[in-house]
Design an enzyme around this catalytic site. Sequence first.
Site, short mmCIF file in Angstrom:
data_model
loop_
_atom_site.label_atom_id
_atom_site.label_comp_id
_atom_site.label_asym_id
_atom_site.label_seq_id
_atom_site.Cartn_x
_atom_site.Cartn_y
_atom_site.Cartn_z
N GLY A 1 -76.49 -1.85 -12.42
CA GLY A 1 -76.33 -1.46 -11.02
C GLY A 1 -77.46 -1.98 -10.14
O GLY A 1 -77.23 -2.45 -9.03
N GLU B 1 -64.25 -8.86 -15.78
CA GLU B 1 -64.79 -10.03 -16.48
C GLU B 1 -65.97 -9.66 -17.39
O GLU B 1 -66.08 -10.11 -18.52
CB GLU B 1 -65.24 -11.08 -15.46
CG GLU B 1 -65.87 -12.32 -16.04
CD GLU B 1 -64.88 -13.20 -16.78
OE1 GLU B 1 -64.09 -13.89 -16.14
OE2 GLU B 1 -64.88 -13.18 -18.02
N ASP C 1 -68.94 -2.06 -30.79
CA ASP C 1 -69.01 -2.79 -29.53
C ASP C 1 -68.15 -4.04 -29.59
O ASP C 1 -67.40 -4.36 -28.66
CB ASP C 1 -70.47 -3.13 -29.22
CG ASP C 1 -70.60 -4.03 -28.01
OD1 ASP C 1 -70.25 -3.59 -26.91
OD2 ASP C 1 -71.06 -5.19 -28.17
N LYS D 1 -64.47 -5.10 -27.58
CA LYS D 1 -64.21 -6.37 -26.87
C LYS D 1 -62.96 -7.05 -27.44
O LYS D 1 -62.18 -7.65 -26.70
CB LYS D 1 -65.43 -7.27 -26.98
CG LYS D 1 -66.61 -6.74 -26.17
CD LYS D 1 -67.90 -7.46 -26.48
CE LYS D 1 -69.05 -6.89 -25.64
NZ LYS D 1 -70.36 -7.32 -26.13
#
Lengths: 404, 404
Positions: free
Chosen positions: B23, B156, B260, B264
């Site tokens: 962020g 993305e 993880d 994906k």
Amino acid sequence: MVLPGEKSNGKIYIGVVGVGGVGTHFLSQLSTLLPTQPRLRIALITSSTKAIYSTSTSPSTISLDNWRHDLSTSNSTYLYPHLIPHWLANCPGHAVLVDNTSSPKLVEETYTQCLKNGISIVTPNKVAFSASQQEWDDLQASSYPRNPDGGFLYHEATVGAGLPILSTIKDLLDTGDKVPSYPSTFPPHKPPEIVIINSITPNQITHISGVFSGTMSYLFNTFSPTSPFPQPQPWSTIVRQARSLGYTEPDPRDDLNGKDVARKLVILARLIGLSVASTDAFPVQSLIPAALEKQGGSADEFLNKLENYDGEMATLRHAAESEGKVLRFVGSIDVATQNVKVGVEKVGKGEPVAGLRGSDNLVAIRTERYKESPLVVQGAGAGGAVTAMGVLADLLRVVRQVPS
Amino acid sequence: MVLPGEKSNGKIYIGVVGVGGVGTHFLSQLSTLLPTQPRLRIALITSSTKAIYSTSTSPSTISLDNWRHDLSTSNSTYLYPHLIPHWLANCPGHAVLVDNTSSPKLVEETYTQCLKNGISIVTPNKVAFSASQQEWDDLQASSYPRNPDGGFLYHEATVGAGLPILSTIKDLLDTGDKVPSYPSTFPPHKPPEIVIINSITPNQITHISGVFSGTMSYLFNTFSPTSPFPQPQPWSTIVRQARSLGYTEPDPRDDLNGKDVARKLVILARLIGLSVASTDAFPVQSLIPAALEKQGGSADEFLNKLENYDGEMATLRHAAESEGKVLRFVGSIDVATQNVKVGVEKVGKGEPVAGLRGSDNLVAIRTERYKESPLVVQGAGAGGAVTAMGVLADLLRVVRQVPS
């Protein structure tokens, strides 16, 4: 063109110029896509001898089911280039020129006129983008977003065919968080033909290098493999093989002169904010021996004489091997030093380009963020199907941006 | 939300949730971009404790010059997730939720509501896309183009951070010229959790494989290099080093369990048209020894005990070396056989993933057109700056498609 006061009908009208290798693949791919893209209309298909187009402004009736037959039996001769912008401007929605040729005349007589009239262009034609810097600047100034009323201009397939190279670079530029600061005076050894334009959008790209020719990739991957067993064939034999496999132009000198790679480097350099006068503004190594360059003659005569230079190429390879390296035909752009060059380089076997296979292209992009190791895109960079795919992806980029 | 009968003011209102590593980079990059993007307005910044937002529907007055100070001194507590869609719906132009968190609650209470109300979402948060297939389907059905009035949904950065992986796959799918025909019945050995959906857009992708974790990339590139001199350190030493360099999660087990990468793979598989029930629908190899898995304990305790398994990992590497191969932690999807898997593989030294360096990701995509050699994208696939860049590129994708 949708005139002031008129409303676009929301459709997108496509004018396809050129039905050679790329054009045929493009129309084939487009026809499969049409059922899922109800906004698309075919307004025009023209070759260098014949054309089909609808003569009213109503939605086009051109079907792609039998376009080759329809074109060959058409009573219409080809549409003169200078008439194409006018024809497309009459479409009652957004129009897109798909230039699948390599014609300079088409560029000259249609591009700026189309763009200024809000007609978009998608093309694999390198001519417009690798000519003078002035022409590049004019095209940018005529098209969206520099010209808010201008058409979109996309040419992904001018470099690496369907590989996402230009779009990736544009994303990097658009999301750039660093404006590089370079000396405003140029080092004395630099040619004045290459200049950094400081007024472009923030850009963070520092270096681009790679293998940008499928032909050169095949020739050097075969002539100078990472594993030297079995002993590779002589250079001229590999050039002959490449020609018979269709990996070179009919006259291999059109590949060996390095001009094709130089044109792609000009496009990449301008995209990242360098002003490059022409392909003559930087060193481009030709693999045509100087003596043979002068002699001219047919492609076959050239290939026969090229055998006399096999020893020179073998010496070059041995020099690389003695350093544990291989030979590759590399193009590179270094932004900070404004250094652009094209030629044979000795490359460490651990480098990405050393591991190339077949006729693959590879581009390695270094930026402020991709500093330690570059962002790499690799794959087939030539051929009708993948080139047409790059053009079609650009067309869909236009479609996504035209309000319905 | 622009109500029926009202006109959008053409501006784009951004609500940023989450001001951690990604962020903060996102806001920093966005602030550099604002001068060139006059349509953008910041409508909301909220952390998990504080928020700044403008309370009127007039163009936001939130500036990014001093956002961290403004946020820390703000009198407003954080905006409850379920209020975010309402807040953004009140903006007088197109609104975009930028979710820079990894919060399931935020997904649950905002995503569908936003999309259905025409609010776009860009995010690196994998939660929504790697949960149940039903949730994926709902998101697709709620967003544009499946829902013509829905917001855009881009993610993305959920795979490979800023690398152009999902956008490249989408371009390949959109320009696909082949609808693969697969048997409608499944081979008896296949789990029913993975199913080909035949109704999606024409797709030509046949195989995806690669290294999708920067952590796993670093661990195996270091533990099993292509050149075995000098002898690599023991496995547990390398895991410790990676942890101290910040290349692993604070507890390395969160990387070593393979989850993880599995998340994906689920995202990629669904994108290319496979229905995947969950990350449990296919084999995922965990590098946490089963005995240690049961014992629990702190990260340091785990690392101490991991030393006892260094011999097993060394044996595995020696087995690969004896075949002239290296070890890599690979994820792969084979479309025709509906085979998805994640785990350690022995890889030939000439394969692209063998040559990986540092913590780079690599994805190799095989299609009908990129058949002989795959389309490869490679580069840094983790880190705040490149992840934020992927999110920002998605935001610009939205901006390009929203009429001004």
